[in-house]
Design an enzyme around this catalytic site. Sequence first.
Site, mmCIF file in Angstrom:
data_model
loop_
_atom_site.group_PDB
_atom_site.id
_atom_site.type_symbol
_atom_site.label_atom_id
_atom_site.label_comp_id
_atom_site.label_asym_id
_atom_site.label_seq_id
_atom_site.Cartn_x
_atom_site.Cartn_y
_atom_site.Cartn_z
ATOM 1 N N ASP A 67 1.990 5.920 -5.026
ATOM 2 C CA ASP A 67 2.540 6.231 -6.374
ATOM 3 C C ASP A 67 3.453 7.519 -6.544
ATOM 4 O O ASP A 67 3.467 8.036 -7.510
ATOM 5 C CB ASP A 67 1.866 5.989 -7.598
ATOM 6 C CG ASP A 67 1.177 4.568 -7.888
ATOM 7 O OD1 ASP A 67 1.369 3.680 -6.966
ATOM 8 O OD2 ASP A 67 0.440 4.378 -8.733
ATOM 9 N N ARG A 112 1.041 -1.822 1.859
ATOM 10 C CA ARG A 112 0.612 -1.261 3.051
ATOM 11 C C ARG A 112 0.275 -2.383 4.083
ATOM 12 O O ARG A 112 0.420 -2.301 5.330
ATOM 13 C CB ARG A 112 -1.054 -0.734 2.623
ATOM 14 C CG ARG A 112 -0.813 0.377 1.650
ATOM 15 C CD ARG A 112 -2.133 0.453 0.659
ATOM 16 N NE ARG A 112 -1.912 1.643 -0.261
ATOM 17 C CZ ARG A 112 -1.677 2.732 -0.251
ATOM 18 N NH1 ARG A 112 -2.702 3.159 0.777
ATOM 19 N NH2 ARG A 112 -1.399 3.553 -1.097
ATOM 20 N N LYS A 154 -7.182 5.651 1.235
ATOM 21 C CA LYS A 154 -7.504 4.040 0.665
ATOM 22 C C LYS A 154 -6.904 3.039 1.410
ATOM 23 O O LYS A 154 -5.552 3.372 2.142
ATOM 24 C CB LYS A 154 -6.492 4.401 -0.747
ATOM 25 C CG LYS A 154 -6.115 2.999 -1.318
ATOM 26 C CD LYS A 154 -5.378 3.126 -2.591
ATOM 27 C CE LYS A 154 -4.521 1.875 -2.912
ATOM 28 N NZ LYS A 154 -3.766 1.919 -4.142
ATOM 29 N N HIS A 202 -7.228 -1.071 0.725
ATOM 30 C CA HIS A 202 -6.557 -1.921 0.063
ATOM 31 C C HIS A 202 -5.989 -2.944 0.620
ATOM 32 O O HIS A 202 -4.752 -3.682 0.216
ATOM 33 C CB HIS A 202 -5.190 -1.085 -0.724
ATOM 34 C CG HIS A 202 -5.401 -1.695 -2.248
ATOM 35 N ND1 HIS A 202 -4.585 -1.086 -3.261
ATOM 36 C CD2 HIS A 202 -6.180 -2.609 -2.963
ATOM 37 C CE1 HIS A 202 -4.666 -1.795 -4.550
ATOM 38 N NE2 HIS A 202 -5.706 -2.538 -4.079
ATOM 39 N N ASP A 228 3.946 4.758 -0.591
ATOM 40 C CA ASP A 228 3.905 3.047 -0.678
ATOM 41 C C ASP A 228 4.496 2.631 -1.981
ATOM 42 O O ASP A 228 5.040 1.657 -1.745
ATOM 43 C CB ASP A 228 2.316 2.588 -0.881
ATOM 44 C CG ASP A 228 1.832 3.040 -2.501
ATOM 45 O OD1 ASP A 228 2.428 3.903 -3.018
ATOM 46 O OD2 ASP A 228 0.645 2.556 -2.752
ATOM 47 N N LYS A 243 7.810 2.275 -9.958
ATOM 48 C CA LYS A 243 6.752 1.295 -9.318
ATOM 49 C C LYS A 243 6.780 0.002 -10.240
ATOM 50 O O LYS A 243 6.982 -0.127 -11.326
ATOM 51 C CB LYS A 243 5.272 1.699 -9.492
ATOM 52 C CG LYS A 243 4.113 0.691 -9.036
ATOM 53 C CD LYS A 243 2.819 1.553 -9.496
ATOM 54 C CE LYS A 243 1.596 0.749 -8.856
ATOM 55 N NZ LYS A 243 0.369 1.427 -8.934
#
Length: 494
Positions: free
Chosen positions: A39, A82, A131, A133, A276, A297
């Site tokens: 983010d 990702r 992370k 995910h 990302d 986002k």
Amino acid sequence: MRRHGISAVFLAACMSIAFCAASAAAAAPPNVVIIFMDDMGYADIGPFGAEGYDTPNLDRMAREGRVFTDFYASTAVCSASRASLMTGCYNVRVGILGALAHQANHGISDQEMTLAEVLKQKGYATACYGKWHLGHHPKFLPTSHGFDEYLGLPYSNDMWPLHPTSGKNFPDLPLIENTRVINAQVTGEDQEQLTTQLTQRAVDFIQRNKDRPFFVYLPHPMVHVPLYVSDKFRGKSERGLFGDVMMEIDWSVGQILDTLRNHELDRRTLVIFTSDNGPWLSYGDHAGSADCLREGKGTMFDGGCREPTVMWWPGKIPAGTACREPAMTIDILPTIAHLVGAQLPDHKIDGRNIWPLIAGEPNAKSPQQAYYFYWGQELQAVRMGRWKLHFPHTYRTLGGKPGGTGGQPVPYEQGEIELALFDLEVDPGEAVNIAEEHPAVVAEIQELAERMRADLGDSLTKQKGTGLREPGRLQPGDLRFRWVPGQPLDIEPQ
């Protein structure tokens, strides 16, 4: 005379050994480090105009490396983005949409070849700290997809009971090492130490593997809300908590680069710093900035998917330069495969080798005719060179209102855009629709879009693609994580 003869022979031998060592170092495959933010907005680091805090390590990285002004994530949400980095594919192709939570019984497929598995062909040591995910059950975790080591959160750091608006929907947040839960109830105090903990693990991994090729994937949970920072940086910035967190991220980058320099690995290591997706604008003072770019986002305007990117490899990447050609995270996997001489997967991928852009070769151009921007299964936009065409769609927006304060979000409104063409070289904010002035450009991009719809589908036009692949799914007998309210996270057969 004899003593001089022995000295001459000895000197020649030493020179020969030194030459061979230098040649071997030059021929050795490069180490790879990818620092992947969460983010982070386009203007959140010094080289891209950050205000209210300093990022001296990223500033130096840019001076010694190359910034990419038009580098994109494939889409503007966590898991999907990702998936593209790890597979070199548009996320739609590999069946990973949105942001996977604890209820998900799917994840990255073992039929996909991850970037770690590409490098495993060449004997790399591989690690992921941060992370992930891409699925939280054991069969989906990094150690099942080419990584030797993993420590981190299986999904976003806000997917826990303390979420300000939807906490009741989440169980406790776990910290996982390899496939073992080492902390079943991550607290705010734990999150304050995560940036430091993950950085230290990455540094240790580099030191342990300095004599062999290695790949470190460091996907920081920050600056995704909720924001947490250690005592080292709390209250240090003029920007409040967000600035403090970014200063700690910059410290982390410095720790990685200093370790490489100290072990004389800097000229053998490619480091990529990117994100990302763009800032979660509804969180206001806890969100980053997309600067002049439109939205953030959750949208496929450039504010949502155009990322501040720096690449560094002293002696290979020209220092203090900028690349203004469009490129995307899907291109990283085939580029690294090219650099190390590894084979690409047999199945189709979407990325292309962008090493000429990274190396600053004269007149290098993007190898992609166009980049395609999906939100969910909707093809919402296409970038071709300087042009970006949006197809009619709805999107979330704050409508000019300020975001929230203190970690509390404000609600979005729904916006709508008709067919719109933007010239990003003069209008990076995607503000002036010039579709009527350039009908030939619109027609060319529409033709490219139709080809992509035939391949990957498009829910906006009700088309099904022929090139889609299934994600991985839990099967009978697979191990899975189980949440029981009030009890520690456990593993059981399905």
